[in-house]
Design a protein around this motif. Structure first.
Motif, PDB file in Angstrom:
ATOM      1  N   ARG A  59      69.905  51.207   2.428  1.00 19.72           N
ATOM      2  CA  ARG A  59      70.405  52.458   2.994  1.00 19.72           C
ATOM      3  C   ARG A  59      70.311  52.449   4.518  1.00 19.72           C
ATOM      4  N   ARG A  62      72.974  50.482   5.916  1.00 17.67           N
ATOM      5  CA  ARG A  62      74.259  51.069   5.525  1.00 17.67           C
ATOM      6  C   ARG A  62      75.102  50.095   4.711  1.00 17.67           C
ATOM      7  N   LYS A  64      76.179  48.676   0.692  1.00 23.84           N
ATOM      8  CA  LYS A  64      76.475  49.248  -0.617  1.00 23.84           C
ATOM      9  C   LYS A  64      75.249  49.151  -1.523  1.00 23.84           C
ATOM     10  N   GLN A  65      74.964  50.220  -2.248  1.00 24.81           N
ATOM     11  CA  GLN A  65      73.813  50.260  -3.155  1.00 24.81           C
ATOM     12  C   GLN A  65      74.157  49.543  -4.462  1.00 24.81           C
TER      13      GLN A  65
END
Length: 107
Positions: A59, A62, A64-65
């Motif tokens: 996070r 920044r 992608k999870q």
């Protein structure tokens, strides 16, 4: 050159860390020899910490999870869980000392 009082607080913190080392070693031994404690007490906090750490790092970057975070291997999770629980032990001792001192001031 130290000016002022002797740093008793630092000495007490060092002593508490020294006390937590045998406790962590005991947890590590129990994790190796008792499967119930390893699977239900030591490994779950380590896996949860790993999940939070990976998600927070992604996070902050920044990125992608991912849907699933790869789980730690049992030896690594056992070591991390034992270290975490020994730190929680030290933290609880500190909180107990603070509560004891405050209860003396405000009866």
């Amino acid at each position: 050159m130290v000016i002022g009082r002797f740093p008793v607080g630092k000495l007490l913190i060092f002593a508490m860390k020294r006390v937590s080392k045998p406790f962590g070693d005991l947890l590590m031994w129990m994790g190796k020899h008792h499967p119930f404690i390893r699977h239900y007490v030591i490994i779950p906090p380590a896996q949860l910490y790993n999940t939070f750490e990976v998600r927070s790092k992604l996070r902050m970057l920044r990125l992608k999870q991912p849907r699933r975070i790869p789980r730690l291997s049992p030896p690594i999770a056992t070591r991390l869980g034992a270290d975490m629980l020994s730190e929680v032990f030290v933290f609880c001792i500190g909180l107990g000392l603070i509560y004891y001192e405050i209860s003396k001031v405000f009866p």
